[in-house]
Scaffold this motif. Sequence first.
Motif, mmCIF file in Angstrom:
data_model
loop_
_atom_site.group_PDB
_atom_site.id
_atom_site.type_symbol
_atom_site.label_atom_id
_atom_site.label_comp_id
_atom_site.label_asym_id
_atom_site.label_seq_id
_atom_site.Cartn_x
_atom_site.Cartn_y
_atom_site.Cartn_z
ATOM 1 N N ARG B 3 -40.090 -47.477 -18.841
ATOM 2 C CA ARG B 3 -40.541 -48.641 -19.609
ATOM 3 C C ARG B 3 -41.828 -49.230 -19.044
ATOM 4 O O ARG B 3 -42.297 -50.254 -19.512
ATOM 5 C CB ARG B 3 -39.473 -49.747 -19.526
ATOM 6 N N VAL B 54 -43.580 -54.412 -17.361
ATOM 7 C CA VAL B 54 -42.715 -53.999 -18.475
ATOM 8 C C VAL B 54 -42.643 -55.100 -19.526
ATOM 9 O O VAL B 54 -42.677 -56.287 -19.208
ATOM 10 C CB VAL B 54 -41.265 -53.674 -18.022
ATOM 11 N N HIS B 130 -43.894 -58.111 -17.566
ATOM 12 C CA HIS B 130 -43.224 -58.621 -16.367
ATOM 13 C C HIS B 130 -43.391 -57.622 -15.224
ATOM 14 O O HIS B 130 -43.113 -56.441 -15.393
ATOM 15 C CB HIS B 130 -41.728 -58.797 -16.635
ATOM 16 N N ARG B 132 -42.800 -58.749 -11.559
ATOM 17 C CA ARG B 132 -42.212 -59.183 -10.290
ATOM 18 C C ARG B 132 -41.071 -58.287 -9.818
ATOM 19 O O ARG B 132 -41.022 -57.908 -8.649
ATOM 20 C CB ARG B 132 -41.716 -60.621 -10.443
ATOM 21 N N ASP B 133 -40.151 -57.968 -10.718
ATOM 22 C CA ASP B 133 -38.987 -57.185 -10.299
ATOM 23 C C ASP B 133 -39.342 -55.741 -9.967
ATOM 24 O O ASP B 133 -38.519 -55.012 -9.407
ATOM 25 C CB ASP B 133 -37.900 -57.227 -11.383
ATOM 26 N N LEU B 134 -40.544 -55.316 -10.330
ATOM 27 C CA LEU B 134 -40.979 -53.970 -9.959
ATOM 28 C C LEU B 134 -41.546 -53.943 -8.535
ATOM 29 O O LEU B 134 -41.941 -52.882 -8.049
ATOM 30 C CB LEU B 134 -42.055 -53.468 -10.935
ATOM 31 N N GLY B 135 -41.619 -55.124 -7.896
ATOM 32 C CA GLY B 135 -42.178 -55.182 -6.546
ATOM 33 C C GLY B 135 -43.696 -55.238 -6.539
ATOM 34 O O GLY B 135 -44.331 -54.948 -5.533
ATOM 35 N N GLU B 136 -44.280 -55.632 -7.678
ATOM 36 C CA GLU B 136 -45.730 -55.708 -7.782
ATOM 37 C C GLU B 136 -46.277 -56.957 -7.077
ATOM 38 O O GLU B 136 -45.543 -57.911 -6.832
ATOM 39 C CB GLU B 136 -46.128 -55.767 -9.269
ATOM 40 N N THR B 137 -47.565 -56.966 -6.821
ATOM 41 C CA THR B 137 -48.238 -58.109 -6.191
ATOM 42 C C THR B 137 -48.256 -59.316 -7.123
ATOM 43 O O THR B 137 -48.141 -60.459 -6.683
ATOM 44 C CB THR B 137 -49.693 -57.723 -5.865
#
Lengths: 181, 181
Positions: B3, B54, B130, B132-137
């Motif tokens: 996704r 996503v 979105h 944040r939950d992917l561990g992005e900056t």
Amino acid sequence: MDRIFGFAGGDSGSWKVDSLRAVRGEPLTPVARLSVVEPGMAYPAGARWLLRGVMSNERYVTHEERSGLRAVQEGLGRPASVSGAMIPIRKNPAWWELAQDERRAIMEEQSKHIRTGLRYLPAISRRLYHSRDLGETFDFITWFEFAPADAEAFEELVAALRASEEWRYVERETDFRMSLG
Amino acid sequence: MDRIFGFAGGDSGSWKVDSLRAVRGEPLTPVARLSVVEPGMAYPAGARWLLRGVMSNERYVTHEERSGLRAVQEGLGRPASVSGAMIPIRKNPAWWELAQDERRAIMEEQSKHIRTGLRYLPAISRRLYHSRDLGETFDFITWFEFAPADAEAFEELVAALRASEEWRYVERETDFRMSLG
């Protein structure tokens, strides 16, 4: 910045799988043990499958409800909590098409999801992992830990949730019961 | 089931970067072009950086608000929308520590985020990713498309949001302005 937890089913891991039941939809391949892999750690070799999820911000709980939960809840890893359950679920497209206020109304005002969980605190510790945005097969993984003496209370809790309006939107659910050691 | 969209900054991509400004916090490395990579597609070679996000379910919009938005909004990719902006932001830990009702109250009841966006529809098309939950900056990437004639309206929109209570929680923000071709 890796936030992703892994749940690896196979022949290794600290949790022994005592039973596994496909409550709704396709089952997962049965495994003997389950390993929880912290973010950034290597996955165990020889796993049959791997589920992934992140601890995220709360999506429905209000400030007041959270205060109530925090006043009584205890964390994972309590020495007496040698019984566990892992319940991955997927909700159907109709759920995800609902707006925020509609999901909240079904989840709490109609289904009392938060209040039901609170009633079983601190006995049944619980942690929610979010999987959907990672492209996983399941939307959520809920992890529970409790003492063997609270096994009956745990059955009541899951029975109450499964009988709720919210659960009509669950299209896939597998229920793992586990013990430590 | 991938996704995840990618936003690759470098020397290739259909969007030409006209300007880039670090509104708050550390800037991103300047690039000449930006490429939007659909889920499952390969990333362009030689990118200087890559952001990921996503499309997810809505977190705050009510059923009624959504009906209002859907009645007037138009999608991305309109032929006349040759101007664009990409604004990745990160909110501070205090934001993420708030409960759902507190975040909603700041975002809409105090800051009128949804109502402000609605006022500029259909001229300014918008899509939220979105991260944040992917561990992005960054926590979010908002993508905007509009006709050059609506550039002034777009400035009003971002100025209104940046002046809002909600924006006090933004600790990093970079603003890319782009054109197609």
